[in-house]
Design a protein around this motif. Structure first.
Motif, PDB file in Angstrom:
ATOM      1  N   LEU A 117       0.444  -1.237  -0.176  1.00 15.15           N
ATOM      2  CA  LEU A 117       0.152   0.212   0.061  1.00 15.15           C
ATOM      3  C   LEU A 117       0.943   0.963  -0.211  1.00 15.15           C
ATOM      4  N   ARG A 118       0.146   1.934  -1.121  1.00 10.88           N
ATOM      5  CA  ARG A 118       1.159   3.440  -0.804  1.00 10.88           C
ATOM      6  C   ARG A 118       0.675   4.734  -0.973  1.00 10.88           C
ATOM      7  N   ARG A 119       0.879   5.767  -0.390  1.00 15.20           N
ATOM      8  CA  ARG A 119      -0.262   6.793  -0.352  1.00 15.20           C
ATOM      9  C   ARG A 119       0.956   8.037  -0.779  1.00 15.20           C
ATOM     10  N   PHE A 120       0.154   9.126  -2.163  1.00 15.47           N
ATOM     11  CA  PHE A 120       0.821  10.099  -2.313  1.00 15.47           C
ATOM     12  C   PHE A 120      -0.294  11.888  -1.941  1.00 15.47           C
ATOM     13  N   ASP A 121       0.051  12.286  -1.604  1.00 17.33           N
ATOM     14  CA  ASP A 121      -0.488  13.374  -1.278  1.00 17.33           C
ATOM     15  C   ASP A 121       0.093  15.054  -1.735  1.00 17.33           C
ATOM     16  N   VAL A 122      -1.461  15.164  -2.147  1.00 19.98           N
ATOM     17  CA  VAL A 122      -1.387  16.557  -3.047  1.00 19.98           C
ATOM     18  C   VAL A 122      -1.665  17.922  -1.861  1.00 19.98           C
ATOM     19  N   ALA A 123      -0.362  18.169  -2.180  1.00 19.59           N
ATOM     20  CA  ALA A 123       0.211  19.265  -0.270  1.00 19.59           C
ATOM     21  C   ALA A 123       0.158  20.490  -0.698  1.00 19.59           C
ATOM     22  N   GLY A 124      -0.942  21.120  -0.436  1.00 26.97           N
ATOM     23  CA  GLY A 124      -0.558  22.716   0.216  1.00 26.97           C
ATOM     24  C   GLY A 124      -1.074  23.610  -0.681  1.00 26.97           C
ATOM     25  N   ILE A 125      -2.166  23.265  -2.212  1.00 28.47           N
ATOM     26  CA  ILE A 125      -2.571  23.997  -2.562  1.00 28.47           C
ATOM     27  C   ILE A 125      -3.902  24.176  -1.911  1.00 28.47           C
ATOM     28  N   HIS A 126      -4.965  23.376  -2.402  1.00 29.46           N
ATOM     29  CA  HIS A 126      -6.327  22.963  -2.093  1.00 29.46           C
ATOM     30  C   HIS A 126      -6.406  23.802  -0.285  1.00 29.46           C
ATOM     31  N   LYS A 127      -7.586  25.034  -0.123  1.00 29.58           N
ATOM     32  CA  LYS A 127      -7.795  25.518   1.434  1.00 29.58           C
ATOM     33  C   LYS A 127      -9.283  25.503   1.735  1.00 29.58           C
ATOM     34  N   SER A 128     -10.080  24.619   0.810  1.00 33.25           N
ATOM     35  CA  SER A 128     -10.853  24.588   1.122  1.00 33.25           C
ATOM     36  C   SER A 128     -11.619  23.150   1.194  1.00 33.25           C
ATOM     37  N   SER A 129     -13.103  22.954   0.854  1.00 34.74           N
ATOM     38  CA  SER A 129     -13.621  21.518   0.544  1.00 34.74           C
ATOM     39  C   SER A 129     -13.190  21.062  -1.126  1.00 34.74           C
ATOM     40  N   ILE A 130     -13.243  19.976  -0.920  1.00 36.65           N
ATOM     41  CA  ILE A 130     -12.875  19.217  -2.067  1.00 36.65           C
ATOM     42  C   ILE A 130     -14.585  18.957  -2.951  1.00 36.65           C
ATOM     43  N   PHE A 143      -6.646  15.388 -11.410  1.00 31.69           N
ATOM     44  CA  PHE A 143      -8.088  17.195 -12.161  1.00 31.69           C
ATOM     45  C   PHE A 143      -8.026  17.302 -10.121  1.00 31.69           C
ATOM     46  N   SER A 144      -8.356  17.980  -8.972  1.00 29.30           N
ATOM     47  CA  SER A 144      -9.079  18.083  -7.709  1.00 29.30           C
ATOM     48  C   SER A 144      -9.412  19.348  -7.934  1.00 29.30           C
ATOM     49  N   GLY A 145     -11.149  19.175  -7.341  1.00 30.21           N
ATOM     50  CA  GLY A 145     -11.447  21.111  -7.827  1.00 30.21           C
ATOM     51  C   GLY A 145     -11.875  21.482  -6.282  1.00 30.21           C
ATOM     52  N   ASP A 146     -12.332  22.832  -6.265  1.00 31.23           N
ATOM     53  CA  ASP A 146     -12.663  22.759  -4.806  1.00 31.23           C
ATOM     54  C   ASP A 146     -13.445  23.612  -4.653  1.00 31.23           C
ATOM     55  N   ASP A 147     -14.435  23.776  -3.608  1.00 31.25           N
ATOM     56  CA  ASP A 147     -14.810  25.282  -2.897  1.00 31.25           C
ATOM     57  C   ASP A 147     -15.189  26.689  -4.437  1.00 31.25           C
ATOM     58  N   LYS A 148     -13.951  27.081  -3.863  1.00 32.05           N
ATOM     59  CA  LYS A 148     -13.493  28.307  -3.779  1.00 32.05           C
ATOM     60  C   LYS A 148     -13.111  28.880  -5.487  1.00 32.05           C
ATOM     61  N   GLY A 149     -13.230  27.363  -6.668  1.00 29.95           N
ATOM     62  CA  GLY A 149     -12.622  27.282  -7.848  1.00 29.95           C
ATOM     63  C   GLY A 149     -11.308  27.761  -8.087  1.00 29.95           C
ATOM     64  N   LYS A 150     -10.815  26.149  -7.599  1.00 30.20           N
ATOM     65  CA  LYS A 150      -9.199  25.802  -7.695  1.00 30.20           C
ATOM     66  C   LYS A 150      -9.425  25.016  -8.319  1.00 30.20           C
ATOM     67  N   ILE A 151      -8.938  24.373  -9.144  1.00 27.94           N
ATOM     68  CA  ILE A 151      -8.420  23.595  -9.920  1.00 27.94           C
ATOM     69  C   ILE A 151      -7.222  23.269 -10.034  1.00 27.94           C
ATOM     70  N   VAL A 152      -6.696  21.964  -9.306  1.00 29.45           N
ATOM     71  CA  VAL A 152      -5.091  21.019  -9.658  1.00 29.45           C
ATOM     72  C   VAL A 152      -4.472  20.414 -10.185  1.00 29.45           C
ATOM     73  N   TYR A 153      -3.804  20.128 -10.938  1.00 32.47           N
ATOM     74  CA  TYR A 153      -3.290  19.139 -11.709  1.00 32.47           C
ATOM     75  C   TYR A 153      -2.278  18.412 -10.862  1.00 32.47           C
ATOM     76  N   SER A 154      -2.639  17.012 -10.832  1.00 31.49           N
ATOM     77  CA  SER A 154      -1.125  16.087  -9.898  1.00 31.49           C
ATOM     78  C   SER A 154      -0.939  15.333 -10.922  1.00 31.49           C
ATOM     79  N   ALA A 155       0.550  15.070 -11.492  1.00 32.37           N
ATOM     80  CA  ALA A 155       0.985  13.962 -12.136  1.00 32.37           C
ATOM     81  C   ALA A 155       1.892  13.179 -11.372  1.00 32.37           C
TER      82      ALA A 155
END
Length: 212
Positions: A117-130, A143-155
């Motif tokens: 089992l391995r875990r990867f974290d998307v660190a520190g960009i989102h500050k509000s609910s996913i 791709f992750s989006g939050d309730d403030k309108g931010k979309i983050v791409y994780s490779a």
């Protein structure tokens, strides 16, 4: 010659008691009894993933009839979104109310598949609910989006155990849906729907009028 109609299959819909009975309705934390609410759900042919208000992910394997539990370290916070993916390895992405995003690479008993089992974290960009998560079919992009309108791409590089994340788009209203295919990300917000072309980093709005 008339085509032969495909047979009709009747299915019965009933509560999944075998799943619900494996999830506690309350937990004890110190002297307090905390009610467990189910807050997120995703399914595929292999798993049923259920997020909870206590930060615990319950993952039911449909082939082995087994329930496993995964959680975030640190504070107990509600899981707001889960997204499964079956590719070469089985992956599940999890988002929380404070903006934490984690990817779990699951263990498989099949030869040549992941054994730890391995875990990867998307660190520190989102500050509000996913509010939305979307995978690429090969599991290398999330791709992750939050309730403030931010979309983050994780490779993700699963072989090297690396996850690199960056902010790719910021909308003025909450993200409500994401879907990815062929280098195009479909984005729906409370105000509009758009196509984001990830190679050109360009936006094409669907329709001309904002949502009311």
């Amino acid at each position: 010659m008339a085509s032969v109609a495909s047979p009709v299959i009747f299915k019965e819909f009933c509560p999944l008691y075998y799943l619900l009975n494996a999830i506690p309705t309350k937990i004890q934390k110190g002297f307090r009894s905390i009610v467990v609410y189910l807050t997120a759900l995703d399914t595929n042919g292999d798993y049923i993933a259920v997020g909870s208000s206590i930060g615990m992910l319950y993952l039911y394997c449909r082939h082995l009839n087994q329930m496993k539990k995964y959680n975030f370290e640190g504070r107990c916070e509600s899981i707001t979104f889960v997204k499964l993916l079956s590719c070469f390895d089985d992956l599940v992405a999890v988002g929380t109310a404070s903006g934490r995003v984690a990817v779990f690479q699951l263990v498989s008993s099949l030869p040549g598949r992941n054994k730890q089992l391995r875990r990867f974290d998307v660190a520190g960009i989102h500050k509000s609910s996913i509010t939305a998560l979307a995978w690429s079919p090969n599991g290398m992009k999330l791709f992750s989006g939050d309730d403030k309108g931010k979309i983050v791409y994780s490779a993700l590089d699963l072989d090297q155990g690396i996850c690199n994340s960056s902010l790719v788009l910021e909308e003025p209203s909450s993200i409500v849906q994401l879907d990815y295919s062929q280098k195009v990300l479909l984005v729906s917000t409370l105000q509009r729907t758009l196509l984001f072309y990830t190679e050109e980093k360009s936006v094409n709005q669907v329709g001309s009028q904002p949502r009311k």
